[in-house]
Scaffold this active site. Sequence first.
Site, PDB file in Angstrom:
ATOM      1  N   ASP A   1       7.269   3.542  -9.300  1.00  0.00           N
ATOM      2  CA  ASP A   1       6.679   4.211  -9.020  1.00  0.00           C
ATOM      3  C   ASP A   1       7.011   6.241  -9.278  1.00  0.00           C
ATOM      4  O   ASP A   1       7.602   6.254  -9.801  1.00  0.00           O
ATOM      5  CB  ASP A   1       6.932   4.481  -6.905  1.00  0.00           C
ATOM      6  CG  ASP A   1       5.687   5.080  -6.479  1.00  0.00           C
ATOM      7  OD1 ASP A   1       5.184   5.651  -7.302  1.00  0.00           O
ATOM      8  OD2 ASP A   1       5.599   4.628  -5.373  1.00  0.00           O
TER       9      ASP A   1
ATOM     10  N   LYS B   1       7.841   1.891   1.428  1.00  0.00           N
ATOM     11  CA  LYS B   1       8.135   0.472   0.066  1.00  0.00           C
ATOM     12  C   LYS B   1       9.589   1.132  -0.274  1.00  0.00           C
ATOM     13  O   LYS B   1      10.797  -0.247  -0.275  1.00  0.00           O
ATOM     14  CB  LYS B   1       7.406   0.000  -0.642  1.00  0.00           C
ATOM     15  CG  LYS B   1       5.673  -0.220  -0.470  1.00  0.00           C
ATOM     16  CD  LYS B   1       5.100  -0.348  -1.682  1.00  0.00           C
ATOM     17  CE  LYS B   1       4.665   0.953  -2.812  1.00  0.00           C
ATOM     18  NZ  LYS B   1       3.803   1.807  -1.363  1.00  0.00           N
ATOM     19  N   THR B   2       9.420   2.547  -0.481  1.00  0.00           N
ATOM     20  CA  THR B   2      11.042   2.589  -1.198  1.00  0.00           C
ATOM     21  C   THR B   2      12.365   2.223  -0.005  1.00  0.00           C
ATOM     22  O   THR B   2      13.373   2.023  -0.504  1.00  0.00           O
ATOM     23  CB  THR B   2      10.555   4.219  -1.596  1.00  0.00           C
ATOM     24  OG1 THR B   2       9.596   4.314  -2.329  1.00  0.00           O
ATOM     25  CG2 THR B   2      12.540   4.673  -1.897  1.00  0.00           C
ATOM     26  N   THR B   3      11.559   2.569   1.410  1.00  0.00           N
ATOM     27  CA  THR B   3      12.929   2.943   2.400  1.00  0.00           C
ATOM     28  C   THR B   3      13.764   1.538   2.318  1.00  0.00           C
ATOM     29  O   THR B   3      14.960   0.967   2.510  1.00  0.00           O
ATOM     30  CB  THR B   3      12.906   3.459   3.576  1.00  0.00           C
ATOM     31  OG1 THR B   3      12.592   4.584   3.557  1.00  0.00           O
ATOM     32  CG2 THR B   3      14.073   2.860   4.490  1.00  0.00           C
TER      33      THR B   3
ATOM     34  N   LYS C   1       0.799  -1.216  -0.060  1.00  0.00           N
ATOM     35  CA  LYS C   1       0.107   0.174  -0.020  1.00  0.00           C
ATOM     36  C   LYS C   1       0.909   1.003  -0.508  1.00  0.00           C
ATOM     37  O   LYS C   1       2.505   1.215   0.504  1.00  0.00           O
ATOM     38  CB  LYS C   1      -1.265  -0.127   1.272  1.00  0.00           C
ATOM     39  CG  LYS C   1      -2.124   0.863   1.530  1.00  0.00           C
ATOM     40  CD  LYS C   1      -2.996   1.036   2.674  1.00  0.00           C
ATOM     41  CE  LYS C   1      -3.885   2.286   3.002  1.00  0.00           C
ATOM     42  NZ  LYS C   1      -3.009   3.140   2.764  1.00  0.00           N
ATOM     43  N   GLY C   2       0.295   2.533  -0.452  1.00  0.00           N
ATOM     44  CA  GLY C   2       1.119   3.599  -0.506  1.00  0.00           C
ATOM     45  C   GLY C   2       1.304   4.416   0.774  1.00  0.00           C
ATOM     46  O   GLY C   2       0.888   4.185   2.083  1.00  0.00           O
ATOM     47  N   GLY C   3       2.506   4.462   1.095  1.00  0.00           N
ATOM     48  CA  GLY C   3       3.634   5.144   2.684  1.00  0.00           C
ATOM     49  C   GLY C   3       3.233   4.752   3.500  1.00  0.00           C
ATOM     50  O   GLY C   3       3.633   4.967   4.432  1.00  0.00           O
ATOM     51  N   VAL C   4       3.870   3.388   3.477  1.00  0.00           N
ATOM     52  CA  VAL C   4       4.318   2.333   4.225  1.00  0.00           C
ATOM     53  C   VAL C   4       5.198   2.171   3.973  1.00  0.00           C
ATOM     54  O   VAL C   4       5.896   1.332   4.924  1.00  0.00           O
ATOM     55  CB  VAL C   4       3.809   0.813   4.033  1.00  0.00           C
ATOM     56  CG1 VAL C   4       2.058   0.768   4.124  1.00  0.00           C
ATOM     57  CG2 VAL C   4       4.318   0.128   2.464  1.00  0.00           C
TER      58      VAL C   4
ATOM     59  N   GLU D   1      -1.838  -1.573  10.105  1.00  0.00           N
ATOM     60  CA  GLU D   1      -3.029  -1.638  10.440  1.00  0.00           C
ATOM     61  C   GLU D   1      -4.169  -1.799   9.252  1.00  0.00           C
ATOM     62  O   GLU D   1      -3.546  -3.170   8.885  1.00  0.00           O
ATOM     63  CB  GLU D   1      -3.519   0.345   9.858  1.00  0.00           C
ATOM     64  CG  GLU D   1      -2.278   1.560  10.861  1.00  0.00           C
ATOM     65  CD  GLU D   1      -2.062   2.705  10.536  1.00  0.00           C
ATOM     66  OE1 GLU D   1      -2.678   3.190   9.577  1.00  0.00           O
ATOM     67  OE2 GLU D   1      -1.612   3.403  11.395  1.00  0.00           O
TER      68      GLU D   1
END
Length: 363
Positions: free
Chosen positions: A57, A33-35, A28-31, A234
């Site tokens: 992305d 992923k990139t890090t 999901k967006g904002g979890v 969440e």
Amino acid sequence: MAGSDLPEGTLQNVLEQETLKWVFVGGKGGVGKTTCSSILSILLASVRSSVLIISTDPAHNLSDAFQQKFTKTPTLVNGFPNLYAMVSFLDYQEVDPTVEHEDIGGENGMDSLVSELANAIPGIDEAMSFAEMLKLVQTMDYSVIVFDTAPTGHTLRLLQFPSTLEKGLAKVMSLKNKFGGLMSQMTRMFGMDDEFGEDAILGKLEGMKEVIEQVNKQFKDPDLTTFVCVCIPEFLSLYETERLVQELTKFEIDTHNIIINQVLYDEEDSQSKLLKARMRMQQKYLDQFYMLYDEFNITKLPLLPEEVTGVEALKSFSRHFLTPYQPSTSTVESLEQRVSALRQQLKDTEAELERLRKGKEKA
């Protein structure tokens, strides 16, 4: 489930699987992923000869993570002799059939003509861009390639690209059969070269399809490909992860690692009601993750007070990918410090109360 029965809880298994060629990181967006994909590529660079990380992305946060500008050409990451990064040219744009395209003539006539297919087949433009990127990547000799993917919906579309190209071919074939040599006659009538005919378009599509099918075959080989799901504890993230795992199973893509990011730990016995409520909520969803994915390697990462950006910060945080995070436990010294602080706080509060009482008596 007993604690001893839980999976190891690290990503060591990814580093040890020497046959891996493709590693997808998504969720999901904002979890985060990139890090996570950035750190995973750093860890792989320590055990592989060469690593390429590609961001598919549209937000292209990869440059922010490494604090270095990346382009559509693989660039060596500062501080590494064998880690490269690039951003893809997938646009993920919705097709608007009401928009008229420019005339086919000109230097990019072939590309313009091919793009006309997007009106009839949503997603064909993305599929062809993906195929172009894979053709580029295959000409380079990287030991392993890490994909920092877009949010779940776009990732699932990416996995559908082979069937999208199949539809594109079928559409062109149906047009060719329906109109016969009409298209060829028109290209000759307007003085166009044969490269703009239906055979040329068909040839280009078939070339793309051949590349993407070859890679898609590798994607379905668990020895060559794995997908790492990233989430937070969440409800919506749990739901998205379940959807993603089901779709990956449908596409026959291996997935056996889940990273649960931004986990709160009660390391300082916080008295904050909000913090305690959030920890209770997280624990409820953590229990559900372990219940649903008891056969997965689940790695929990702590929520930090600062962002993880820059090579040094990424390297420092990477230790939690290989060793399960252990919250700090209270020592006699730390407990004595807390008792001393509470006594001082009580003393200050009593002094304030006394001051208020004297003020009230004077009034």
